[in-house]
Design an enzyme around this catalytic site. Structure first.
Site, short mmCIF file in Angstrom:
data_model
loop_
_atom_site.label_atom_id
_atom_site.label_comp_id
_atom_site.label_asym_id
_atom_site.label_seq_id
_atom_site.Cartn_x
_atom_site.Cartn_y
_atom_site.Cartn_z
CG LEU A 66 -6.42 -8.56 -3.85
CD1 LEU A 66 -5.48 -9.46 -4.65
CD2 LEU A 66 -7.80 -9.17 -3.77
CG ASP A 67 -8.25 -9.17 3.19
OD1 ASP A 67 -8.45 -7.94 3.13
OD2 ASP A 67 -9.11 -9.99 3.55
CG PHE A 68 -0.75 -9.85 4.96
CD1 PHE A 68 0.48 -9.44 4.49
CD2 PHE A 68 -0.81 -10.92 5.84
CE1 PHE A 68 1.65 -10.10 4.88
CE2 PHE A 68 0.34 -11.58 6.24
CZ PHE A 68 1.58 -11.17 5.75
CB THR A 70 -6.47 -12.42 -0.35
OG1 THR A 70 -7.30 -12.57 0.79
CG2 THR A 70 -7.21 -12.88 -1.59
#
Length: 312
Positions: A66-68, A70
């Site tokens: 998961l993105d930083f 998100t």
């Protein structure tokens, strides 16, 4: 959901083989940088020191990313066999994901299929970002498909905003953020792909959340639905005024959808758009060509510290 700290890790699923956490926004999964004060890996070590595996680089086997910025559901395998079974589900496109987001503007269609190919942006000053095919500096674009369902219209800090459910049918880097930006409705608080404005400092986070996750491994079906973080009771800046689609109904339909056959490389059943009335069906995702040895090698090297060899 309060800001992340090393003590307040939220667990939404636990079995002998898997953990699923509700990751905080603005928290990295792992990092070798000395300056990184908080990571999910550190939260896991604090909460479950007995589960850390010294044979892995970070102590835990993260099944996906998961993105930083998100938040939401992220699965952790607790042993090598479980990691291998989860990897095979991702490789065979049997995993179902759905995200919640607040997007800039009122989207007029009740459902949208976004199919822009996505590649890496080679434009100077845009390193580590992605872009859609046809834009300047787009390198090696790959077919990408996202289903979008509009849930609500409202206002965020006085600006028009749509609350949506997003279902990625492919897994490109930053896919949802790039697709929403290409649609002309960027994620609220997305400073990388959103429009630059003086009001982007109003959101306290990027409004993208991994809401639903199902990984049907051979031994168990890991299925979770995390709490909805985009509610007026949790953020007074968000004021919905028009309900277009019930989130509960979409969740019920997602849960009732049969898992795809691992041999089926064609359309994924149960996309959100199929749950809504209206003519036609969205176009199928692009057919995935057979995996080559050149493609297989780097993937296995990346996974070598924790996964089993895939079945031949």
């Amino acid at each position: 959901m309060e800001p992340g700290s090393v003590e307040n890790l939220s667990i939404v699923y636990r079995s002998r083989d898997f953990l699923v956490v509700n990751k905080h926004w603005d928290v990295r999964i792992d990092s070798k940088a000395w300056r990184e004060t908080l990571t999910l890996q550190k939260q896991l070590r604090y909460r479950f020191p007995e589960l850390a595996d010294p044979d892995t680089c970070y102590g835990f086997r993260f099944c996906h990313q998961l993105d930083f910025s998100t938040s939401g559901a992220l699965c952790v395998a607790l042993n090598k066999a479980a990691a291998g079974s989860a990897y095979r589900c991702f490789k065979d496109r049997r995993v179902t994901k759905a995200y919640l987001a607040l997007l800039r503007g009122h989207i007029q269609e009740s459902r949208v299929t976004i199919s822009h190919a996505i590649g890496r942006n080679s434009t100077e000053g845009r390193a580590h970002t992605m872009c859609i095919e046809g834009s300047q500096g787009c390198e090696n674009p790959k077919p990408s498909l996202t289903e979008l369902v509009v849930l609500e219209h409202g206002l965020y800090a006085g600006d028009p905003v749509s609350k949506v459910l997003l279902k990625p049918l492919t897994g490109r880097t930053h896919q949802l953020r790039v697709h929403c930006s290409a649609l002309g409705h960027s994620v609220v608080g997305d400073l990388t792909y959103g429009e630059v404005s003086g009001r982007e400092d109003r959101p306290f986070r990027m409004m993208l959340h991994a809401f639903y996750l199902r990984i049907p491994t051979d031994t168990e079906c890991v299925e979770v639905c995390t709490p909805d973080p985009f509610l007026p009771s949790l953020d007074a800046c968000w004021s919905p005024h028009t309900l277009l689609q019930s989130l509960d109904q979409l969740v019920q339909a997602l849960r009732a959808t049969p898992d795809p056959d691992p041999e089926d490389r064609g359309p994924r059943p149960g996309s959100p758009s199929a749950l809504l009335p209206g003519p036609g069906r969205p176009p199928p995702p692009p057919t995935k060509p057979p995996e080559t040895e050149a493609q297989r090698g780097p993937c296995l090297q990346w996974l070598s510290e924790w996964t089993l060899e895939p079945d031949s």
